[in-house]
Scaffold this motif. Sequence first.
Motif, PDB file in Angstrom:
ATOM      1  N   ALA A 155       0.830  -1.200   0.000  1.00  0.00           N
ATOM      2  CA  ALA A 155       0.000   0.000   0.000  1.00  0.00           C
ATOM      3  C   ALA A 155       0.868   1.254   0.000  1.00  0.00           C
ATOM      4  CB  ALA A 155      -0.918   0.005   1.224  1.00  0.00           C
ATOM      5  N   THR A 156       0.324   2.315  -0.565  1.00  0.00           N
ATOM      6  CA  THR A 156       0.969   3.621  -0.477  1.00  0.00           C
ATOM      7  C   THR A 156       0.715   4.188   0.917  1.00  0.00           C
ATOM      8  OG1 THR A 156       0.524   3.966  -2.827  1.00  0.00           O
ATOM      9  CG2 THR A 156       1.154   5.889  -1.529  1.00  0.00           C
ATOM     10  N   ARG A 157       1.781   4.646   1.572  1.00  0.00           N
ATOM     11  CA  ARG A 157       1.640   5.126   2.947  1.00  0.00           C
ATOM     12  C   ARG A 157       2.290   6.503   3.088  1.00  0.00           C
ATOM     13  NH1 ARG A 157       2.706   1.105   7.684  1.00  0.00           N
ATOM     14  NH2 ARG A 157       4.888   1.681   7.340  1.00  0.00           N
ATOM     15  N   VAL A 158       1.738   7.278   4.013  1.00  0.00           N
ATOM     16  CA  VAL A 158       2.323   8.578   4.350  1.00  0.00           C
ATOM     17  C   VAL A 158       2.519   8.626   5.861  1.00  0.00           C
ATOM     18  CG1 VAL A 158       1.340   9.785   2.372  1.00  0.00           C
ATOM     19  CG2 VAL A 158       0.044   9.664   4.515  1.00  0.00           C
ATOM     20  N   GLN A 159       3.496   9.418   6.271  1.00  0.00           N
ATOM     21  CA  GLN A 159       3.785   9.544   7.694  1.00  0.00           C
ATOM     22  C   GLN A 159       3.058  10.754   8.266  1.00  0.00           C
ATOM     23  OE1 GLN A 159       7.933   9.967   8.711  1.00  0.00           O
ATOM     24  NE2 GLN A 159       7.644   9.081  10.751  1.00  0.00           N
ATOM     25  N   LEU A 160       2.429  10.535   9.407  1.00  0.00           N
ATOM     26  CA  LEU A 160       1.701  11.593  10.097  1.00  0.00           C
ATOM     27  C   LEU A 160       2.641  12.338  11.043  1.00  0.00           C
ATOM     28  CD1 LEU A 160      -1.637   9.725  10.923  1.00  0.00           C
ATOM     29  CD2 LEU A 160      -1.047  11.068   8.898  1.00  0.00           C
ATOM     30  N   ILE A 166       0.010   5.982   7.720  1.00  0.00           N
ATOM     31  CA  ILE A 166      -1.362   5.695   7.298  1.00  0.00           C
ATOM     32  C   ILE A 166      -1.321   5.219   5.851  1.00  0.00           C
ATOM     33  CG2 ILE A 166      -3.566   6.776   6.645  1.00  0.00           C
ATOM     34  CD1 ILE A 166      -3.531   6.304   9.528  1.00  0.00           C
ATOM     35  N   ALA A 167      -1.987   4.086   5.598  1.00  0.00           N
ATOM     36  CA  ALA A 167      -2.071   3.544   4.237  1.00  0.00           C
ATOM     37  C   ALA A 167      -3.342   4.054   3.567  1.00  0.00           C
ATOM     38  CB  ALA A 167      -2.068   2.023   4.277  1.00  0.00           C
ATOM     39  N   VAL A 212     -10.275   9.193  -2.336  1.00  0.00           N
ATOM     40  CA  VAL A 212      -9.213   8.745  -1.426  1.00  0.00           C
ATOM     41  C   VAL A 212      -9.850   7.970  -0.283  1.00  0.00           C
ATOM     42  CG1 VAL A 212      -7.352   9.447   0.114  1.00  0.00           C
ATOM     43  CG2 VAL A 212      -7.789  10.749  -1.987  1.00  0.00           C
ATOM     44  N   SER A 213      -9.482   6.700  -0.163  1.00  0.00           N
ATOM     45  CA  SER A 213      -9.910   5.886   0.979  1.00  0.00           C
ATOM     46  C   SER A 213      -8.662   5.430   1.727  1.00  0.00           C
ATOM     47  CB  SER A 213     -10.724   4.676   0.514  1.00  0.00           C
ATOM     48  OG  SER A 213     -10.003   3.908  -0.442  1.00  0.00           O
ATOM     49  N   TYR A 214      -8.775   5.255   3.028  1.00  0.00           N
ATOM     50  CA  TYR A 214      -7.583   4.954   3.831  1.00  0.00           C
ATOM     51  C   TYR A 214      -7.920   3.952   4.921  1.00  0.00           C
ATOM     52  CZ  TYR A 214      -9.594   8.223   7.235  1.00  0.00           C
ATOM     53  OH  TYR A 214     -10.413   8.847   8.135  1.00  0.00           O
ATOM     54  N   ASP A 215      -6.873   3.296   5.416  1.00  0.00           N
ATOM     55  CA  ASP A 215      -7.025   2.339   6.519  1.00  0.00           C
ATOM     56  C   ASP A 215      -7.043   3.090   7.844  1.00  0.00           C
ATOM     57  OD1 ASP A 215      -7.025   0.041   4.923  1.00  0.00           O
ATOM     58  OD2 ASP A 215      -4.832  -0.099   4.930  1.00  0.00           O
ATOM     59  N   LEU A 216      -8.038   2.819   8.652  1.00  0.00           N
ATOM     60  CA  LEU A 216      -8.059   3.362  10.004  1.00  0.00           C
ATOM     61  C   LEU A 216      -6.896   2.774  10.812  1.00  0.00           C
ATOM     62  CD1 LEU A 216     -11.891   3.128  10.732  1.00  0.00           C
ATOM     63  CD2 LEU A 216     -10.594   5.202  10.211  1.00  0.00           C
ATOM     64  N   PRO A 217      -6.467   3.413  11.892  1.00  0.00           N
ATOM     65  CA  PRO A 217      -5.340   2.899  12.681  1.00  0.00           C
ATOM     66  C   PRO A 217      -5.552   1.455  13.134  1.00  0.00           C
ATOM     67  CG  PRO A 217      -5.878   5.124  13.366  1.00  0.00           C
ATOM     68  CD  PRO A 217      -6.958   4.710  12.400  1.00  0.00           C
ATOM     69  N   GLY A 218      -4.559   0.613  12.828  1.00  0.00           N
ATOM     70  CA  GLY A 218      -4.627  -0.791  13.210  1.00  0.00           C
ATOM     71  C   GLY A 218      -5.285  -1.681  12.175  1.00  0.00           C
ATOM     72  N   PHE A 219      -5.917  -1.099  11.171  1.00  0.00           N
ATOM     73  CA  PHE A 219      -6.523  -1.860  10.089  1.00  0.00           C
ATOM     74  C   PHE A 219      -5.568  -1.872   8.887  1.00  0.00           C
ATOM     75  CE2 PHE A 219     -10.011  -0.605  12.696  1.00  0.00           C
ATOM     76  CZ  PHE A 219     -11.003  -1.568  12.552  1.00  0.00           C
ATOM     77  N   GLY A 220      -5.642  -2.920   8.089  1.00  0.00           N
ATOM     78  CA  GLY A 220      -4.839  -2.975   6.878  1.00  0.00           C
ATOM     79  C   GLY A 220      -3.365  -2.739   7.162  1.00  0.00           C
ATOM     80  N   GLU A 221      -2.789  -1.750   6.487  1.00  0.00           N
ATOM     81  CA  GLU A 221      -1.362  -1.456   6.645  1.00  0.00           C
ATOM     82  C   GLU A 221      -1.114  -0.157   7.414  1.00  0.00           C
ATOM     83  OE1 GLU A 221       1.178  -2.095   3.246  1.00  0.00           O
ATOM     84  OE2 GLU A 221      -0.322  -3.357   2.279  1.00  0.00           O
TER      85      GLU A 221
END
Length: 510
Positions: A155-160, A166-167, A212-221
């Motif tokens: 997954a594409t991820r960015v740093q908070l 977050i993926a 844009v859809s994203y994984d909530l914390p702890g879900f997916g990647e």
Amino acid sequence: MDERGVATWQEELASLVDAGLRYDGAPIDSTVDKKRSGFLSVDGSGSEPRETLKDQVTGFMKSWGEMLVELAKGCKDIVKQTVVTEDSFVVRKLRKPAKKLSFMNDYLPEDRDPIHAWPVIFFVFLLALAALSFSPEQDKPVTVIKKLRLHPTGATRVQLPDGRYIAYQELGVSADRARYSLVMPHSFLSSRLAGIPGVKKSLLVEYGVRLVSYDLPGFGESDPHRSRNLSSSASDMINLAAAIGIDKKFWLLGYSTGSMHAWAAMKYFPEKIAGAAMVAPMINPYEQSMIKEETVKTWEQWLTKRKFMYFLARRFPILLPFYYRRSFLSGKLDQLDQWMSLSLGEKDKLLIKDPTFQEFYQRNVEESVRQGITKPFVEEVVLQVTNWGFTLSEFRTQKKCTTNGVLSWLMSMYSEAECELVGFRKPIHIWQGMEDRVAPPSMSDYISRMIPEATVHKIPNEGHFSFFFFCDECHRQIFYALFGEPKGQLEKEKETKETLVQTEAHKGDS
């Protein structure tokens, strides 16, 4: 008599009857008792009818029942006298651990003795577990379809700002050509891969939408959050939007339980939001501002097991991992309505049997449970059933007047200078399937009552999944309600500049 000359018990009983029973030395006339009891034969003789096998079995069972009742009473007395007393061995051993759990007594009514109340609650809890295991609503055996697979990360991820990653997933037009940005948090047991299930890229391009859809914390990647709440969830969404270059106001799309994260962003960062769309939105079923009719219509749609899971999430969330490890974290794939204890309408039942839906559902669940931990799932359901920290009535457009003392208050009654309109004051659209038994229509009725400005689209004959999943016409309806007539994607900034340069050069030549 037997061979030893001793009378058998039948002969002894017969001799007693023939001699007449005596009470205090006075013989009792058996014929009188027979007449009183009504057991005289047709010819008037005093012979009794023969006792059948059924009568013997009934009498035997009654006798045993009485014995068991007396035994239970005796055991109860023994427990009260030996186990529950202050100086008993059991009480002495459990006194220290019980003090650590004494906070649970706050949940009991004031007139209840904890010593007697908690054993009753424990017994009822065991009965509830048994009832859930043998629920008549789901008594049909369900065959496991497949085992869950673990897919490679990618997954594409960015740093908070706090260091977490977050993926996310992007569909539709690119960032530099997007006319509208649409950000979507996913629902329970879902992931970034869900997005708008089955949406056509051609529709996104036609409206110029960047989805844009994203994984909530702890879900997916996405990395877990140490202490997640709706405020932190809203911050994650805003930080994600900034990190991927969404510098203008964006639209929100919340589906099912994902809508609570959309509400949170509207609450804490309204200046960043252009508008919101909610499809089959779930609210807190324990919301105190719901009227009795809304509450009853909501709870009556759910199965007993689903109600019990909500109760555990609200009172004893520590027990939820036990159920999650036996269901969607077991490594096996089961039907959606079985795992989630859902009561579905006819269109929803047909949809979840469709091969396209089943392929999507399996891949989405596999991504959702990728990390194999229960914490994010427990957090998600606890967030839904506890106090959100705000109410939906706060989004209602209303007048707020700033008053400093009695004089200012009197002046505000005759002047609008000190008053302003507050609330969300941006478009809110809600789509509600009238056959939805997961997020019943009573929930959207409550939202409409709290936010009269919200536009509610009531869709007849549609359920929780049938309107939103793999429905091209439904997706087009949503986009048209939000964005109006399609205007296509924006021209690239580079192409626009080149066109301007060519135009200026052409003017110079002329």
